[in-house]
Scaffold this active site. Sequence first.
Site, PDB file in Angstrom:
ATOM      1  N   CYS A 196       0.814  -1.214   0.000  1.00  0.00           N
ATOM      2  CA  CYS A 196       0.000   0.000   0.000  1.00  0.00           C
ATOM      3  C   CYS A 196       0.851   1.270   0.000  1.00  0.00           C
ATOM      4  O   CYS A 196       0.495   2.256  -0.642  1.00  0.00           O
ATOM      5  CB  CYS A 196      -0.982   0.004   1.162  1.00  0.00           C
ATOM      6  SG  CYS A 196      -0.238  -0.172   2.802  1.00  0.00           S
ATOM      7  N   HIS A 223      -1.593   0.790   7.302  1.00  0.00           N
ATOM      8  CA  HIS A 223      -2.229   0.937   5.998  1.00  0.00           C
ATOM      9  C   HIS A 223      -1.916   2.346   5.518  1.00  0.00           C
ATOM     10  O   HIS A 223      -1.636   3.234   6.322  1.00  0.00           O
ATOM     11  CB  HIS A 223      -3.740   0.712   6.100  1.00  0.00           C
ATOM     12  CG  HIS A 223      -4.427   0.688   4.775  1.00  0.00           C
ATOM     13  ND1 HIS A 223      -3.994  -0.094   3.724  1.00  0.00           N
ATOM     14  CD2 HIS A 223      -5.496   1.371   4.313  1.00  0.00           C
ATOM     15  CE1 HIS A 223      -4.787   0.103   2.679  1.00  0.00           C
ATOM     16  NE2 HIS A 223      -5.705   0.994   3.018  1.00  0.00           N
ATOM     17  N   ASP A 253      -8.438   4.999  -1.337  1.00  0.00           N
ATOM     18  CA  ASP A 253      -7.970   3.773  -0.697  1.00  0.00           C
ATOM     19  C   ASP A 253      -8.156   2.644  -1.709  1.00  0.00           C
ATOM     20  O   ASP A 253      -9.285   2.281  -2.043  1.00  0.00           O
ATOM     21  CB  ASP A 253      -8.765   3.513   0.576  1.00  0.00           C
ATOM     22  CG  ASP A 253      -8.279   2.302   1.360  1.00  0.00           C
ATOM     23  OD1 ASP A 253      -7.487   1.494   0.809  1.00  0.00           O
ATOM     24  OD2 ASP A 253      -8.699   2.154   2.518  1.00  0.00           O
TER      25      ASP A 253
END
Length: 190
Positions: free
Chosen positions: A30, A66, A82
């Site tokens: 990520c 994250h 996201d």
Amino acid sequence: MDGDAPIAAAAQYQPASPPRDACVYNSCYCEENIWKLCEYIKNHDQYPLEECYAVFISNERKMDYHVVLLHVSSGGQSFIYDLDTVLPFPCLFDAYVEDAFRSDEDIHPQFRRKFRVIRADSYLKNFASDRSHMKDSSGNWREPPPSYPCIQTGDSKMNLNDFISMDPKVGWGAVYSLSEFVHRFGSQSY
């Protein structure tokens, strides 16, 4: 502000990225996905890069993390990008916070989420990862690495831990609690 105004503003918003399925994406990377999204925004010049932020979400124990992209639009709305959610892409900030985070009240203090918010230009300039965190003790990949070269700077080949750290004295950007993050970037109070 009436309840329909944020929805109307969102309807007029032109995303800062291509559709989710056209973005550079590698499962379990990520931090690199968001770096590539920042790079896309910089190269396409649709919005000032200064309106965009990489947001590392973790906790004091660094149990998990994250990364998402935050766009604080000059139109008055903030949006979260996201790549690892079923929520809309992009998603209105307030809707994302409500659906993704709920409340910290039932979470032990050391596990409560914190948010390191780094301006996209600083993230592009300073972030580096040699991907060593994705190898097991035998040197095997836990998840296949991206096909492009590792992201590095002139000063560093690996500083991911400085971004995951929620110690405000370490790394780049500012660190917020959930309530501080919502107060700073949201349009509502929770």
